[in-house]
Design an enzyme around this catalytic site. Structure first.
Site, short mmCIF file in Angstrom:
data_model
loop_
_atom_site.label_atom_id
_atom_site.label_comp_id
_atom_site.label_asym_id
_atom_site.label_seq_id
_atom_site.Cartn_x
_atom_site.Cartn_y
_atom_site.Cartn_z
N TYR A 107 37.38 42.06 39.74
CA TYR A 107 37.51 42.61 41.09
C TYR A 107 38.24 43.95 41.08
CZ TYR A 107 39.06 42.69 46.02
OH TYR A 107 39.32 43.03 47.32
N LYS B 85 36.65 47.51 42.26
CA LYS B 85 37.25 48.25 43.37
C LYS B 85 37.73 49.64 42.92
CE LYS B 85 36.75 45.46 46.84
NZ LYS B 85 35.76 45.81 47.91
#
Length: 312
Positions: free
Chosen positions: A179, A183
Site C-alpha cells: 500500500y 501510494k
C-alpha cells in the site's frame, strides 16, 4: 418601486461533470455527495468489492446515486473495473453519454491486503498495486486523452484531477509495504501528469487524507473512533476531507497544480515533498571512506526524517 430579488449564489461546481472512483463508500461517497451539493453532475464509480478486493456489486454505487437524486442532484452509476483499459475507458464514456462532458476526475478507489514484508505474498503485492496505482493511471490516461482531443479541437478544457495518496505514501506504514509503495507511486504520477497536461488545460493534484473508512477503522481503531461526547467534532469523519477535494476539482482552484495536500479533520497542510538538504561537493570522485565521512557530517546537520506509521 420594488427591489429586484438578489440572485442565488452560484454553487462552486455548477455545470461541471465529475467522475469519482471508489465512490460507493467512505471517502469516495463523501466526495460524490459533496460535489453534488455544489451543483456538479456526478458519475459514481464503484466495483462494490470487499475490503480485500473480493467480489463485486453495483449496489453501493447505485445507493449513492439514489441519495444524490433524492437531494435534487444528477448522477449515474458505473460499476466497471477502472484498473482495466475497458473499464477506465467506459468511465469517461459514461460521463460523456450521460452528461455530454467531463470536467473533473477524482481517483479514489482502493483496498488493502496488509502483511509484514516477510509474509507479503506476490499476489497481495500485485493486487494492491493494480487497484491503487494502475487504477489511478488508467482513468487518468483516458480522461487526459479526451481533454487533449478537446484542446486540439479548439475547446480548451478547464479540467481537474484529484488523486488520492496517503500518509503511508509520504512516510511509509509498518505492515503496509504494498500500500505504501502504491501510494508513493501515485505522488510521482501526480507530478508527471501535472507537468505533461498543463498545456491542455488540466490541473492535477493529490491529497493524503486521514479519515475513518473501511480501510482505516480496523487498522487504526483507536485513532479513527468517533467521539463519545454528543455534538463533539468528529475529526475522522470522511466528510471533513471532501471540501478540499471539491475546491481542487472546481474552476476556483485555477493555478493550483502539481501539489500534495494532507487533509484531516479541520486541518489542511501543503506538503513540501523532496527538496535538497545539506550537500557536500568534492568536485572529484569520492573514496568510499571519504564519502561515508562526508555523509555522516551531512546527516548531523540535516533534519531527521519523520518515522513511518507504526514504527517503534
Amino acid at each position: 418601486m420594488t427591489d429586484s430579488p438578489t440572485p442565488a449564489a452560484r454553487a462552486l461546481c455548477d455545470g461541471r461533470v465529475v467522475v469519482v472512483t471508489g465512490a460507493g463508500r467512505g471517502l469516495g461517497r463523501a466526495h460524490a455527495l459533496a460535489f453534488a451539493a455544489e451543483g456538479a453532475r456526478v458519475v459514481v464509480n464503484d466495483l462494490g468489492v470487499a475490503l480485500d478486493g473480493a467480489g463485486a456489486s453495483l449496489s453501493p454505487a447505485e445507493e449513492v446515486v439514489a441519495e444524490i437524486r433524492a437531494g435534487g442532484g444528477e448522477a449515474v452509476a458505473h460499476g466497471g473495473d477502472i484498473a482495466t483499459t475497458e473499464g477506465a475507458a467506459s468511465l469517461v464514456t459514461a460521463a460523456l453519454d450521460a452528461f455530454g462532458r467531463l470536467d473533473t476526475l477524482v481517483n479514489n478507489a482502493g483496498f488493502l491486503r496488509d502483511r509484514m514484508l516477510v509474509n507479503l505474498d506476490e499476489d497481495d503485492w500485485d493486487a494492491v498495486m493494480r487497484v491503487h496505482l494502475k487504477g489511478h493511471f488508467l482513468p487518468l490516461r483516458h480522461a487526459a486523452a479526451h481533454w487533449r482531443a478537446e484542446a486540439k479541437a479548439g475547446r480548451r478544457p478547464d479540467a481537474r484531477v484529484v488523486n488520492t495518496s496517503s500518509g503511508a505514501g509520504l512516510l511509509g506504514s509498518v505492515g503496509q509495504g504494498n500500500y505504501s509503495a502504491a501510494k508513493a507511486g501515485i505522488l510521482g504520477l501526480t507530478l508527471v501528469a501535472a507537468a505533461e497536461l498543463a498545456g491542455y488545460g488540466v490541473q492535477v493534484n493529490a491529497i493524503a487524507p486521514a479519515a475513518r473508512t473501511r480501510m482505516t477503522e480496523q487498522a487504526f481503531a483507536t485513532t479513527m473512533a468517533a467521539p463519545d461526547a454528543p455534538g463533539a467534532f468528529d475529526t475522522m469523519a470522511p466528510e471533513n476531507v471532501s471540501p478540499l477535494v471539491v475546491w481542487l476539482g472546481s474552476a476556483a482552484s485555477a493555478g493550483v497544480t502539481g501539489r500534495v495536500f494532507e487533509a484531516e479533520g479541520g486541518r489542511i497542510t501543503v506538503m513540501d515533498g523532496w527538496r535538497p538538504g545539506p550537500t557536500a561537493d568534492l568536485s572529484a570522485r569520492w573514496t568510499p571512506t571519504a564519502a561515508g565521512e562526508a555523509t555522516r557530517k551531512l546527516l548531523a546537520v540535516a533534519e531527521p526524517p519523520l518515522p513511518a506509521y507504526g514504527a517503534r
